[in-house]
Scaffold this motif. Structure first.
Motif, PDB file in Angstrom:
ATOM      1  N   PRO A 159     162.750  34.541  44.301  1.00 15.13           N
ATOM      2  CA  PRO A 159     162.277  34.655  43.224  1.00 15.13           C
ATOM      3  C   PRO A 159     160.776  35.244  43.076  1.00 15.13           C
ATOM      4  CG  PRO A 159     163.507  32.758  43.025  1.00 15.13           C
ATOM      5  CD  PRO A 159     163.332  33.213  44.513  1.00 15.13           C
ATOM      6  N   VAL A 160     160.017  34.704  44.138  1.00 16.15           N
ATOM      7  CA  VAL A 160     158.703  35.134  44.200  1.00 16.15           C
ATOM      8  C   VAL A 160     158.392  36.480  44.578  1.00 16.15           C
ATOM      9  CG1 VAL A 160     156.416  34.171  44.993  1.00 16.15           C
ATOM     10  CG2 VAL A 160     158.217  32.559  44.424  1.00 16.15           C
ATOM     11  N   VAL A 161     159.196  36.879  45.634  1.00 17.92           N
ATOM     12  CA  VAL A 161     159.083  37.805  46.485  1.00 17.92           C
ATOM     13  C   VAL A 161     159.547  38.997  45.712  1.00 17.92           C
ATOM     14  CG1 VAL A 161     159.611  39.185  48.544  1.00 17.92           C
ATOM     15  CG2 VAL A 161     158.979  36.839  48.703  1.00 17.92           C
ATOM     16  N   VAL A 162     160.756  39.016  45.251  1.00 12.25           N
ATOM     17  CA  VAL A 162     161.512  40.090  44.442  1.00 12.25           C
ATOM     18  C   VAL A 162     161.383  39.976  43.050  1.00 12.25           C
ATOM     19  CG1 VAL A 162     163.672  40.963  44.160  1.00 12.25           C
ATOM     20  CG2 VAL A 162     163.330  39.963  46.175  1.00 12.25           C
ATOM     21  N   GLU A 171     167.759  39.936  44.494  1.00 12.99           N
ATOM     22  CA  GLU A 171     167.182  38.881  45.199  1.00 12.99           C
ATOM     23  C   GLU A 171     168.173  38.398  46.217  1.00 12.99           C
ATOM     24  OE1 GLU A 171     166.352  35.554  42.420  1.00 12.99           O
ATOM     25  OE2 GLU A 171     164.531  36.671  41.242  1.00 12.99           O
ATOM     26  N   ASN A 172     169.449  38.528  46.087  1.00 13.61           N
ATOM     27  CA  ASN A 172     170.393  38.186  47.078  1.00 13.61           C
ATOM     28  C   ASN A 172     170.346  39.205  48.138  1.00 13.61           C
ATOM     29  OD1 ASN A 172     171.364  35.985  45.511  1.00 13.61           O
ATOM     30  ND2 ASN A 172     172.970  37.241  44.739  1.00 13.61           N
ATOM     31  N   MET A 173     170.127  40.467  47.963  1.00 10.96           N
ATOM     32  CA  MET A 173     169.851  41.312  49.073  1.00 10.96           C
ATOM     33  C   MET A 173     168.695  40.995  49.824  1.00 10.96           C
ATOM     34  SD  MET A 173     168.795  45.628  48.559  1.00 10.96           S
ATOM     35  CE  MET A 173     170.236  45.642  47.168  1.00 10.96           C
ATOM     36  N   ASP A 217     152.023  40.717  41.100  1.00 12.36           N
ATOM     37  CA  ASP A 217     152.599  40.398  42.451  1.00 12.36           C
ATOM     38  C   ASP A 217     151.932  39.151  42.775  1.00 12.36           C
ATOM     39  OD1 ASP A 217     153.113  40.228  45.050  1.00 12.36           O
ATOM     40  OD2 ASP A 217     152.749  42.305  45.475  1.00 12.36           O
ATOM     41  N   SER A 218     152.456  37.965  43.004  1.00  4.66           N
ATOM     42  CA  SER A 218     151.537  36.700  43.386  1.00  4.66           C
ATOM     43  C   SER A 218     151.379  36.657  44.896  1.00  4.66           C
ATOM     44  CB  SER A 218     152.500  35.703  43.041  1.00  4.66           C
ATOM     45  OG  SER A 218     153.978  35.625  43.809  1.00  4.66           O
ATOM     46  N   LEU A 219     152.105  37.660  45.733  1.00  4.21           N
ATOM     47  CA  LEU A 219     151.823  37.631  47.014  1.00  4.21           C
ATOM     48  C   LEU A 219     150.682  38.503  47.411  1.00  4.21           C
ATOM     49  CD1 LEU A 219     155.247  37.770  48.794  1.00  4.21           C
ATOM     50  CD2 LEU A 219     153.602  35.873  48.568  1.00  4.21           C
ATOM     51  N   ALA A 220     150.660  39.738  46.727  1.00  4.48           N
ATOM     52  CA  ALA A 220     149.315  40.581  46.859  1.00  4.48           C
ATOM     53  C   ALA A 220     149.169  40.941  45.481  1.00  4.48           C
ATOM     54  CB  ALA A 220     149.864  41.897  47.742  1.00  4.48           C
ATOM     55  N   PRO A 221     147.953  40.230  45.048  1.00  2.95           N
ATOM     56  CA  PRO A 221     147.376  40.428  43.803  1.00  2.95           C
ATOM     57  C   PRO A 221     146.574  41.585  43.424  1.00  2.95           C
ATOM     58  CG  PRO A 221     147.008  38.116  44.372  1.00  2.95           C
ATOM     59  CD  PRO A 221     147.438  38.917  45.645  1.00  2.95           C
ATOM     60  N   PRO A 222     146.477  42.217  42.066  1.00  4.98           N
ATOM     61  CA  PRO A 222     145.924  43.324  41.819  1.00  4.98           C
ATOM     62  C   PRO A 222     144.413  43.289  42.510  1.00  4.98           C
ATOM     63  CG  PRO A 222     147.065  42.660  39.756  1.00  4.98           C
ATOM     64  CD  PRO A 222     147.204  41.527  40.986  1.00  4.98           C
ATOM     65  N   GLN A 223     143.676  42.367  42.589  1.00 10.02           N
ATOM     66  CA  GLN A 223     142.504  42.489  43.255  1.00 10.02           C
ATOM     67  C   GLN A 223     142.508  43.014  44.734  1.00 10.02           C
ATOM     68  OE1 GLN A 223     143.404  39.593  41.913  1.00 10.02           O
ATOM     69  NE2 GLN A 223     143.162  37.893  43.556  1.00 10.02           N
ATOM     70  N   VAL A 224     143.753  42.423  45.355  1.00  9.78           N
ATOM     71  CA  VAL A 224     144.094  43.113  46.758  1.00  9.78           C
ATOM     72  C   VAL A 224     144.224  44.229  47.090  1.00  9.78           C
ATOM     73  CG1 VAL A 224     145.232  42.432  48.814  1.00  9.78           C
ATOM     74  CG2 VAL A 224     144.844  40.646  47.379  1.00  9.78           C
ATOM     75  N   SER A 243     157.000  43.715  38.442  1.00  5.85           N
ATOM     76  CA  SER A 243     156.765  42.327  38.710  1.00  5.85           C
ATOM     77  C   SER A 243     157.290  42.064  40.402  1.00  5.85           C
ATOM     78  CB  SER A 243     157.241  41.110  37.961  1.00  5.85           C
ATOM     79  OG  SER A 243     156.799  41.193  36.912  1.00  5.85           O
ATOM     80  N   GLY A 244     156.551  41.177  41.196  1.00  2.89           N
ATOM     81  CA  GLY A 244     157.245  40.854  42.492  1.00  2.89           C
ATOM     82  C   GLY A 244     156.286  42.010  43.696  1.00  2.89           C
ATOM     83  N   HIS A 245     156.947  41.724  44.779  1.00  2.00           N
ATOM     84  CA  HIS A 245     156.219  42.404  45.914  1.00  2.00           C
ATOM     85  C   HIS A 245     156.958  43.400  46.638  1.00  2.00           C
ATOM     86  CE1 HIS A 245     153.024  41.711  49.124  1.00  2.00           C
ATOM     87  NE2 HIS A 245     154.020  41.851  49.980  1.00  2.00           N
ATOM     88  N   CYS A 246     157.929  43.596  46.096  1.00  2.00           N
ATOM     89  CA  CYS A 246     159.037  44.699  46.511  1.00  2.00           C
ATOM     90  C   CYS A 246     159.389  45.762  45.608  1.00  2.00           C
ATOM     91  CB  CYS A 246     160.253  44.029  47.107  1.00  2.00           C
ATOM     92  SG  CYS A 246     160.065  42.828  48.268  1.00  2.00           S
TER      93      CYS A 246
END
Length: 266
Positions: A159-162, A171-173, A217-224, A243-246
């Protein structure tokens, strides 16, 4: 062992089209590019592969010491490009694979002409004024959780990544892709990913570069994404309202269009 076998290389799409090489991130394999590949294939020649230790790569190629850092993965990318005799390809790297591309393209300038960094992060851990989004303690906890409960970690991270609660199939994928990776390989790859610091390498990129990030994207936020743009000369940044990282999973049409538009540009 040649690179095509080692990395389970597949080449699909328009034989005479511009070449686009798609590289997956941590916990993934090439199958997660399927929707983007379908959209690009009519116009572009698409090169897909699995990093050693992931997907259907050759298990005999795995060496925990060798793949403890990102340099070995970047060398594999160069080997694949050489085996296929690529010239002027566009390298597209998702997440940690974006930094593999940053390391690879200066070593093989004859192979690549453009670089696309999809939700990149040169460093996940905060450092002084640099905000990567995680404290050192956060990353320690993440790695400890992965070590202690591999399958549970993948289920909790989906749920965080996708981050597509309305699309549990996506998410299942991602979870299914993660679970296809040998846990021992994933633990090594996780440390190579989350403990890396490639900020100094950004200045070595001399190719036209597009950064594509997500608004939430909580893994790579906009400032990154802005940091990467500001530290690669001439780079441009496109933010997808997602939303998400993917975004290649959740927003394949917009992701493919961003890639295609950039490759077509002079």
């Amino acid at each position: 062992m040649n690179a095509r076998t080692r990395n389970n290389v597949r080449v699909v799409g328009a034989a005479d089209g511009p070449v686009v090489m798609l590289a997956h991130g941590f916990g993934c394999d090439q199958t997660l590019w399927r929707s983007v590949t379908e959209l690009l294939a009519p116009e572009f020649l698409v090169v897909l592969f699995d990093h050693v230790g992931s997907g259907a790569s050759d298990p005999a190629a795995w060496d925990a010491e060798k793949y403890a850092g990102l340099d070995a993965y970047s060398d594999d990318i160069i080997d694949i490009a050489a085996d296929l005799d690529l010239r002027g390809a566009t390298f597209v790297g998702h997440s940690v694979a974006s930094m593999m591309g940053v390391l690879a393209v200066p070593k093989a300038p004859e192979r690549f002409s453009k670089l696309v960094l999809l939700t990149p992060s040169p460093r996940y851990i905060d450092d002084g004024d640099y905000r990567g989004g995680f404290s050192a303690e956060d990353i320690d906890e993440l790695l400890e959780s992965l070590d202690s409960n591999y399958l549970g970690w993948s289920a909790s991270m989906a749920p965080v990544v996708v981050n597509a609660p309305e699309r549990p199939d996506l998410e299942n994928m991602w979870t299914a892709s993660f679970c296809r990776t040998d846990p021992a390989c994933a633990r090594v790859f996780a440390r190579a990913t989350f403990l890396a610091d490639n900020r100094a390498d950004l200045a070595s990129v001399a190719l036209p570069t597009l950064i594509v990030d997500c608004a939430r994207d909580s893994l790579a936020p906009p400032q990154v994404g802005r940091y990467v743009r500001d530290h690669i000369a001439g780079a441009t940044l496109t933010t997808i309202d997602a939303s998400g990282h993917c975004p290649h999973i959740t927003e394949p049409e917009r992701t493919a269009e961003a890639i295609a538009t950039f490759v077509r540009s002079s």
